[in-house]
Design an enzyme around this catalytic site. Structure first.
Site, PDB file in Angstrom:
ATOM      1  N   GLU A 106       0.839  -1.208   0.000  1.00 42.24           N
ATOM      2  CA  GLU A 106       0.000   0.000   0.000  1.00 42.24           C
ATOM      3  C   GLU A 106       0.871   1.254   0.000  1.00 42.24           C
ATOM      4  O   GLU A 106       0.563   2.249  -0.656  1.00 42.24           O
ATOM      5  CB  GLU A 106      -0.923  -0.014   1.222  1.00 42.24           C
ATOM      6  N   GLU A 126      -4.013  -9.559   4.039  1.00 44.26           N
ATOM      7  CA  GLU A 126      -4.846  -9.276   5.217  1.00 44.26           C
ATOM      8  C   GLU A 126      -6.029 -10.219   5.381  1.00 44.26           C
ATOM      9  O   GLU A 126      -6.455 -10.519   6.494  1.00 44.26           O
ATOM     10  CB  GLU A 126      -5.356  -7.826   5.157  1.00 44.26           C
TER      11      GLU A 126
END
Ligand code: NAD
Length: 697
Positions: A106, A126
Site C-alpha cells: 500500500e 490481510e
C-alpha cells in the site's frame, strides 16, 4: 533512533526503511519516512526521492509487535504516510525487492513510481487474518493491475512474483541488476523527462461491466468460504474501487476494516496466527539454546505411522533409515510410501524423477547396525510397552552418543520409556497424527528428564519438516487425546439420552468441525478406543462411559475398515449411511439402563461436546501440561478439525464468556442422567470465571 535512514546521492534522496526483520511499518518507521520526505522537500538540491527497504524486504506491512497497542494507530498512521507520499512535490520512486506485502504494498502504491527487482513477493494478505487492506490497497491495486488479478490477490491473499506483473502498470520498470543503481537512474530519468507526479488515485479502474463480474465474484466467494465475512467484504471494497470516486472508495474500505476487526472470525484467525508464533516459545528454553545437528534420521516400524513419518524426513531432504523386524513388513511399508509418492505424481504435484529421488533417500533395513549413526530415531512400533521396552533398550545400546531417541506413542508414559535407557535426557515424544505425511500437528512431548537442547532441536526440526510443533507435558493422552477422551465420553452419554450418531455428528459439523465424533471414530477404527477403554476399566474403574461403544465393537463393527461401525458403508465408499441395526442397538441399550429418550437440541449437543474439551483443557493448563491456552487451540485447529473460524476450544470459551460456560455446565450437571463429576468446573476455569477473565487474558 529513527528507523528510516536518509542519504543523498547527488540530486536523489534515498530513504531506506530499517526495521528488521521485514521493515514492519511501526510507529518509529512511519515517523522516519515522513521526516525523510519533509527533509527532501526542504533540500533544494534534491530532485527526486527513492524509497526502499534494508535487508530482507521492501516492507512486510504492519509491525505485528505493535498489534493491539496504541502505537499501531499513533500518527503518523499509514494513511497519513501515504498521503504525504502522494503530496510530495518531488517524485517518489518505490524500489521494491524481496517482499512487499500488506501495508508495504500500500505504501508503494502511494508513491508516484515503482520499480522492482524480479522474484519479489507481492501480496495483500490481510484476508488471511479475516481483514482487508485498510490503507488503500483495495482501491489502488485495481487501478494498476487488471481487475481479476487485483481481486484474486485481495480475496486470496497469496503472493505473486514481481515479474508476473509485466504488462501491468504496477511497476514502471523491472530492474535486473543492482536495484539501487537502477532505481536512482530511473529517478533521474523521471526528472530529466519531466514526467511529473502521477498518482495511482487519479487513475480509473478499467473494466467494462465491472458490476456483473463482481456479482459473479461475490457468489463464488460465498460458495467457497461461507463462514468468513472478510472475502465478501474484499469483493465489496473492490466494487467500490470500480464504481465510486476514490475518496468514497477509501472511506468504504476503511469502514469495512473497522467492521471486520470486530468479527469473531477475524479474532479467531488472528488468534491462530499468534498461537502459531507463540507455540515455538518455551519459557525455560531460550531461543538461542544450541540445537543438535540433524542430518540423518531413522524410523523404527514401517506401519501406518512409520511410513508417513519417514516421508516427512525425506520431503525435508533428510535421508532416513527405515527398520522393521521382517522383510515382508519392510516391503509392505516401502510399497505404501511409493504409492503415496506416485499418487502425488499422478496429480501433477511431483515428477516421476522426483519420486525416484525421494525413494532413494529411504534406506530399508532389518539391522540396527545400519542406523546407529542417525542423528534422530523415531520409534513407531506397536503400542505395547513390552515391545517399546525392547526397542528402547536396543536403541540405548546401539545408537551413537547424542542421538535423539523419540517415541511416537499416543498413550504410553514417555518417562517410563525414557527409563528403559541410560540416557533419558535424550528421549522425547514426537506424537504425529495420521496420516503422518499430511497432518500438520506434531505434539512434542517433553519428558521429566528431556534435555533442553533435545526439546529445542525437536521443535526446530518440526519446522523443518513443515509441522506445527506444540509442546505437551507427559500425561495420559497428552493434550489432544486427553481432551478428546472427554469429548468422546460426552458424545456417548448423548446416545444414552436419546440422540442418534447422525444427529450428534450433524450438529457438530454444522458448528464447523470437519467431522463429528462418530464419523471420526468410524474412520480411525472403533477398536482403537475400545483398546484404550479396556485399559481404563482396569486402571480407572471409577470413570463412567456409555456402554454403547463397547456394544458396537462387540459386533465387530470397527468402522470403515470393516464396512460398518456407527454407520454402515457400501463397498469402496466412505459415505456414512445411518444403520437401523445401530438404532435398534441403542434403543435396547436405553431400555436396559432405564433411560427415557429425549430430544436434545443441536445447541446442547455442541456445547456439551465443546465444553467437555474446555474443562479438560483448563485442567491441562492448570497442571502445566500445556504451556498456554493458545497451544491447546493450535492443537485442536491443526490436529482435530476444530473449525478455524472459531479459533479453537479455549478461544471459543473466552468468546462465550467463562462465566456463561460455567453457567451452562451447571445446567448440564442438573440433568438427572449426567455423571455428577463430569461437569464440575476445573479449578482454573472456576477461578477465571469468578474473576471475569478469559483463558487468553
Ligand atoms: P502399525 O501396527 O500400523 O505399525 C507398527 C509397525 O511396527 C508394524 O509394521 C510392525 O511390523 C512394526 N514393528 C513391531 N514391532 C517392531 C519392532 N520390535 N521393531 C521394528 N518394527 C516393529 O501401528 P501404527 O498405527 O503405525 O502405530 C505405531 C505407533 O504410533 C504406536 O505407538 C501408536 O500408538 C502410534 N500412533 C498411531 C497413530 C494412528 O493413528 N495409527 C497416531 C499417533 C500415534
Amino acid at each position: 533512533m529513527t528507523q528510516a535512514r536518509y542519504f543523498q546521492h547527488g540530486d536523489i534522496a534515498v530513504i531506506t526503511m530499517e526495521n528488521p526483520p521485514v521493515n514492519g511499518l511501526g510507529f518509529e518507521l512511519r515517523k522516519g519516512i515522513v521526516d525523510g520526505l519533509r527533509r527532501a522537500q526542504a533540500e533544494a538540491s534534491v530532485k527526486a526521492i527513492v524509497l526502499t527497504g534494508a535487508g530482507k524486504a521492501f516492507s512486510g506491512g504492519a509491525d505485528i509487535r505493535e498489534f493491539n497497542t496504541p502505537s499501531a494507530l499513533a500518527e503518523p498512521n499509514l494513511l497519513t504516510v501515504i498521503r504525504e507520499l502522494e503530496r510530495s512535490t518531488k517524485p517518489v520512486v518505490a524500489a521494491i525487492h524481496s517482499i512487499a506485502m500488506g501495508g508495504g504494498l500500500e505504501l508503494a502504491l502511494g508513491c508516484h513510481y515503482r520499480v522492482a527487482a524480479p522474484g519479489a513477493q507481492i501480496a495483500l494478505p490481510e484476508v488471511k487474518l479475516g481483514l482487508l487492506p485498510g490503507a488503500g490497497g483495495t482501491q489502488r491495486l485495481p487501478r494498476v493491475v487488471p481487475l481479476e488479478l487485483a481481486l484474486n490477490m485481495i480475496v486470496g491473499g497469496n503472493p505473486v512474483k514481481s515479474e508476473k506483473f509485466a504488462g501491468t502498470d504496477l511497476f514502471d520498470e523491472m530492474i535486473d541488476g543492482d536495484l539501487m543503481e537502477g532505481a536512482i537512474a530511473f529517478a533521474r530519468k523521471v526528472v530529466a523527462e519531466n514526467r511529473g507526479l502521477p498518482k495511482v488515485r487519479d487513475r480509473k479502474v478499467d473494466y467494462p461491466d465491472a458490476e456483473a463480474f463482481l456479482q459473479y465474484a461475490r457468489n463464488t466467494v460465498a460458495a467457497v468460504a461461507p463462514q468468513f465475512p472478510a472475502p465478501r467484504r474484499c469483493v465489496d471494497a473492490v466494487a467500490a474501487a470500480a464504481l465510486k470516486p476514490i475518496d468514497e472508495g477509501l472511506k468504504t474500505e476503511f469502514s469495512y476494516l473497522l467492521e471486520l476487526i470486530q468479527t469473531p472470525e477475524s479474532q479467531a484467525l488472528r488468534h491462530a496466527f499468534f498461537a502459531e508464533r507463540a507455540a515455538s516459545k518455551i519459557p525455560d528454553v531460550p531461543a538461542d539454546t544450541p540445537v543438535r545437528p540433524i542430518e540423518t534420521a531413522a524410523v523404527i516400524g514401517a506401519g501406518t505411522m512409520g511410513g508417513g513419518i519417514a516421508m516427512n524426513f525425506v520431503n525435508a531432504g533428510i535421508p532416513v533409515f527405515l527398520l522393521e523386524t521382517k522383510q515382508e513388513a519392510l516391503e509392505k511399508g516401502l510399497a505404501t510410501i511409493r504409492r503415496n509418492y506416485e499418487n502425488s505424481a499422478k496429480k501433477g504435484r511431483m515428477t516421476a524423477e522426483a519420486v525416484e529421488k525421494r525413494m532413494a533417500m529411504v534406506h530399508p533395513t532389518l539391522s540396527y547396525d545400519d542406523l546407529k549413526d542417525a542423528d534422530i530415531v523415531v520409534e513407531a512400533v506397536f503400542e505395547d510397552m513390552n515391545v517399546k521396552k525392547v526397542v528402547f533398550q536396543t536403541l540405548d545400546k546401539m545408537m551413537k552418543k547424542g542421538a535423539i531417541l523419540a517415541t511416537n506413542t499416543s498413550t504410553l508414559d514417555v518417562d517410563q520409556i525414557a527409563a528403559f535407557t541410560r540416557r533419558p535426557q535424550d528421549v522425547i515424544g514426537t506424537h504425529f497424527f495420521s496420516p503422518a505425511n499430511v497432518m500438520k500437528l506434531l505434539e512434542v512431548v517433553r519428558g521429566a528428564k528431556t534435555a533442553k537442547d533435545v526439546l529445542a532441536t525437536t521443535m526446530a526440526l518440526s519446522k523443518r519438516i513443515r509441522k506445527t510443533g506444540v509442546v505437551s507435558g507427559v500425561c495420559d493422552g497428552f493434550i489432544g487425546n486427553r481432551m478428546i477422551a472427554q469429548y468422546t465420553r460426552q458424545a456417548g452419554f448423548m446416545l444414552d439420552e436419546g440422540a442418534t450418531p447422525a444427529q450428534v455428528d450433524r450438529a457438530v459439523e454444522r458448528f464447523g468441525f470437519a467431522m463429528g465424533p462418530f464419523r471420526m471414530s468410524d474412520l480411525a477404527g472403533n477398536d482403537v478406543g475400545w483398546y484404550i477403554r479396556k485399559r481404563h476399566y482396569v486402571e480407572n474403574p471409577e470413570i463412567k462411559y456409555s456402554a454403547t461403544a463397547d456394544r458396537i465393537c462387540e459386533l465387530g463393527r470397527f468402522g470403515q475398515k470393516t464396512g460398518a461401525g456407527w454407520y454402515r458403508y457400501e463397498a469402496g465408499s466412505r459415505k456414512a449411511i445411518p444403520d437401523p441395526i445401530v438404532d435398534e442397538l441403542l434403543a435396547r441399550h436405553r431400555e436396559e439402563i432405564g433411560a427415557k429418550p429425549r430430544k436434545i437440541s443441536d445447541q446442547e449437543i455442541v456445547h456439551r461436546l465443546v465444553f467437555a474439551l474446555v474443562n479438560e483443557g483448563a485442567q491441562i493448563l492448570d497442571e502445566g501440561i500445556a504451556l498456554r491456552a493458545s497451544d491447546i487451540d493450535l492443537i485442536y485447529l491443526t490436529g482435530y478439525g476444530f473449525p478455524l473460524h472459531r479459533g479453537g476450544p479455549m478461544l471459543y470459551a473466552d468468546m462465550v464468556g467463562l462465566y456463561n460456560v460455567v453457567g451452562e455446565m451447571e445446567r448440564f450437571a442438573a440433568n438427572p442422567m449426567a455423571d455428577p463429576g463430569f461437569w464440575k468446573p476445573a479449578p482454573l476455569l472456576a477461578r477465571l470465571a469468578a474473576e471475569n477473565k478469559g483463558f487468553n487474558g
